[in-house]
Design an enzyme around this catalytic site. Structure first.
Site, PDB file in Angstrom:
ATOM      1  CB  CYS A  76      41.270   4.446 -50.117  1.00  0.00           C
ATOM      2  SG  CYS A  76      42.279   3.166 -50.861  1.00  0.00           S
ATOM      3  CG  ASP A  83      40.336   5.215 -45.882  1.00  0.00           C
ATOM      4  OD1 ASP A  83      39.290   4.433 -46.178  1.00  0.00           O
ATOM      5  OD2 ASP A  83      41.128   5.506 -46.705  1.00  0.00           O
ATOM      6  CB  VAL A  98      48.244  22.168 -30.563  1.00  0.00           C
ATOM      7  CG1 VAL A  98      47.385  22.329 -31.780  1.00  0.00           C
ATOM      8  CG2 VAL A  98      49.670  21.805 -30.846  1.00  0.00           C
ATOM      9  CD  GLU A  99      43.098  27.848 -31.623  1.00  0.00           C
ATOM     10  OE1 GLU A  99      41.916  27.417 -31.156  1.00  0.00           O
ATOM     11  OE2 GLU A  99      43.321  27.692 -32.747  1.00  0.00           O
ATOM     12  CB  SER A 100      41.264  23.175 -29.788  1.00  0.00           C
ATOM     13  OG  SER A 100      40.620  24.521 -29.500  1.00  0.00           O
ATOM     14  CD  GLU A 118      49.057   1.804 -42.532  1.00  0.00           C
ATOM     15  OE1 GLU A 118      48.766   0.861 -42.121  1.00  0.00           O
ATOM     16  OE2 GLU A 118      48.776   2.470 -43.723  1.00  0.00           O
TER      17      GLU A 118
END
Length: 159
Positions: A76, A83, A98-100, A118
């Site tokens: 936070c 968080d 995307v390579e994981s 956000e």
């Protein structure tokens, strides 16, 4: 007497091919060598977070890729309390996927970062859009409740 299979998958006596192996011996699309030469994380020991995800050529006919994890942590920006978030990253690839492992290490980058949920969702969506250049990306981030309030934010880019 055992049946044999033709290369078209029809029963007959002309060949002894396994019907489940048809089409498995050759791979259409980029070779493994070409697809992996640009990857620096996969197959290597990496013990720290990374700033960007890595990509590889998208196979044909892949319409949607979805990554899901409950292990996204950040802080936070006001209280510095941890968080914990659940995140779903969905994208429609064009040329790149995307390579994981690189994604896991990229998300690990946020563990010590003070950021609102956000902004976090928007930053992840921006990284996927900038690096993989998909048709569309949607990031849904659900922050676990603190003080009885769950925060869910959706960031989307593309068309």
């Amino acid at each position: 007497m055992s049946q044999s299979w033709s290369s078209s998958g029809q029963a007959g006596a002309e060949t002894t091919k396994d019907p489940y192996a048809v089409g498995m011996s050759s791979h259409e699309g980029p070779s493994t060598e070409v697809a992996t030469t640009s990857l620096t994380i996969l197959g290597n020991t990496v013990r720290e977070a990374v700033d960007h995800v890595e990509v590889f050529p998208a196979p044909a006919n892949v319409d949607l890729v979805r990554f899901t994890t409950d292990e996204l942590s950040s802080m936070c920006p006001v209280t510095r309390q941890p968080d914990l978030s659940h995140v779903v990253i969905e994208y429609q690839p064009l040329e790149w996927c995307v390579e994981s492992k690189s994604l896991k290490l990229y998300l690990w980058n946020f563990r010590d970062r003070a950021v609102f949920a956000e902004a976090l969702a928007a930053e992840i969506a921006g990284e996927i859009m900038e690096t993989a250049k998909p048709r569309k990306v949607i990031v849904t981030l659900t922050q676990r409740p603190r003080g009885g309030i769950e925060v869910q934010t959706v960031a989307s880019l593309g068309s």
